[in-house]
Design a protein around this motif. Structure first.
Motif, PDB file in Angstrom:
ATOM      1  N   ASP A  41      16.812  11.436  -0.115  1.00  0.00           N
ATOM      2  CA  ASP A  41      15.417  11.175  -0.713  1.00  0.00           C
ATOM      3  C   ASP A  41      14.514  11.589   0.419  1.00  0.00           C
ATOM      4  N   GLY A  44       8.315  10.253   1.457  1.00  0.00           N
ATOM      5  CA  GLY A  44       6.913  10.466   0.616  1.00  0.00           C
ATOM      6  C   GLY A  44       5.746  10.482   1.395  1.00  0.00           C
ATOM      7  N   SER A  45       4.577  10.711   0.599  1.00  0.00           N
ATOM      8  CA  SER A  45       3.373  10.743   1.538  1.00  0.00           C
ATOM      9  C   SER A  45       2.898   9.471   2.375  1.00  0.00           C
ATOM     10  N   TRP A  46       3.559   8.362   1.604  1.00  0.00           N
ATOM     11  CA  TRP A  46       3.107   7.021   2.222  1.00  0.00           C
ATOM     12  C   TRP A  46       3.757   6.833   3.458  1.00  0.00           C
ATOM     13  N   TYR A 124      11.246   0.974   1.050  1.00  0.00           N
ATOM     14  CA  TYR A 124      11.920   2.209   1.448  1.00  0.00           C
ATOM     15  C   TYR A 124      13.454   1.761   0.890  1.00  0.00           C
TER      16      TYR A 124
END
Length: 393
Positions: A41, A44-46, A124
């Motif tokens: 995975d 991500g942007s966060w 997460y």
């Protein structure tokens, strides 16, 4: 101990604490990123933008943790649930609030931190071999416990240092006050010695000068005697002044010159007679008192003669010393009314006051008052314990 107002940290102290918190947060942030990549995975942007920004905000808020400790600690503990990079900031906030050693505040922040850590697990979703709930609670609780222990130890150490500092300040204030009292006592002692030494001599000199000024019928020999007495009295006054100043200049540990005592009273009376006073001395002592009592007795006689010379020129002065060991030593200095008129020398007004203090310190009592025949009497009663000898005077 009041810890509401904590001392401000210096620039370097603030910097290394925030840097350590940022380093711990960076390790947690990178570890989370590595685990996400291992699972396949991608971050991500966060994770890449939001998480570091929240951590930066938490580190900024920590600058006010000493002014608003509970509010800052709660804010950082809650914000850390949305940012793994804020882990170090949350632990620093826990250390800071624990240094205050207030169990309720510490418990509230710990609960907020542990609860918030459960939301970060959902943010997460990193897979673990044993995803049981108690394991997810153990690790954040353990890290919070370590932070609380460190903060409590720091608070205890800070309280100990502050207590020692306050004790040092208190001891310094007490020492300053004691030194001030000692200086005041020493000034009073010096002033009393100066008065005792000089007032008697200067009064006799002034009395002789007054006789020369008001008596125009004196023979040449009588005038020479008075002039010689003025010269001798002035010389003796200077010598005694030098002795007193020598004591002031001497080392504190050095011995002081011997003070006049009971055996010097006959010489004092003889000097007064030479200066023109009509003095009678009667002694009926049956022992030898201590040096303190003897010095006090000498000063009483000296003050009585000084006052008689100042305020009763031409008067007859009768001095009586009586007493036995085991009882009291009584000193009476009685003068009749003045029979001559001379210019009175200036008076300090502290002679009898200082003498009263001296007699009181020796454990005695001083009394002085006018007599019905316009004279004056000065009486001192001094304790004379029986253990001070029976040697005749």
């Amino acid at each position: 101990m009041n810890t509401d107002v904590m001392p401000r940290l210096g620039g370097w102290q603030q910097t290394w604490r925030l840097a350590a918190a940022a380093a711990v947060g960076a390790v947690a942030w990178l570890s989370t990123g590595v685990l996400l990549r291992v699972q396949g995975d991608g971050p991500g942007s966060w994770y890449l933008i939001g998480d570091p920004l929240v951590a930066l905000g938490c580190l900024t808020v920590l600058l006010w943790r000493r002014r608003f400790p509970l509010a800052v600690a709660m804010t950082v503990a809650i914000a850390s649930s949305a940012s793994t990079a804020s882990t170090g900031a949350a632990l620093l906030a826990l250390v800071s609030i624990s240094a205050r050693r207030r169990p309720v505040e510490i418990g509230v922040v710990v609960v907020a931190y542990v609860t918030g850590s459960q939301f970060s697990v959902a943010l997460y979703p990193v897979e673990s071999p044993d995803p049981s709930w108690w394991l997810q609670l153990t690790f954040p609780a353990l890290t919070a416990g370590i932070a609380v222990a460190v903060g409590t130890a720091m608070g205890a150490r800070r309280a100990e240092v502050r207590s020692l500092w306050e004790r040092a300040l208190s001891a310094e204030r007490e020492w300053t006050a004691l030194a001030a009292r000692e200086r005041a006592f020493e000034r009073n002692r010096i002033a009393r010695e100066m008065h005792d030494v000089l007032a008697h001599r200067i009064s006799l000199v002034a009395m002789q000068a007054g006789v020369l000024d008001h008596r125009g019928d004196l023979k040449a020999e009588e005038s020479r005697v008075l002039v010689r007495g003025i010269a001798d009295g002035s010389h003796q006054a200077l010598e005694e002044l030098r002795d007193v100043l020598g004591v002031l200049r001497a080392d504190q540990g050095g011995p002081e010159p011997p003070q006049p005592s009971l055996d010097r009273i006959p010489q004092l009376v003889a000097d007064a007679r030479t200066s023109g006073l009509d003095v009678t001395l009667t002694t009926t002592l049956t022992g030898q008192p201590s040096d303190v009592v003897g010095r006090t007795c000498y000063r009483v006689v000296q003050e009585g003669l000084t006052n008689a010379a100042k305020h009763a020129p031409g008067a007859h002065v009768d001095i009586t010393l009586e007493g036995t060991a085991g009882d009291v030593l009584q000193v009476d200095v009685r003068n009749s009314r003045a029979t001559a008129r001379t210019a009175r020398p200036p008076s300090s007004g502290f002679g009898l006051l200082g003498l009263t203090e001296r007699v009181t310190l020796a454990g005695g009592r001083l009394d002085h008052h006018p007599t019905p025949d316009n004279g004056y009497v000065l009486t001192a009663r001094l304790p004379w314990p029986s253990g001070q000898g029976e040697r005749g005077t």
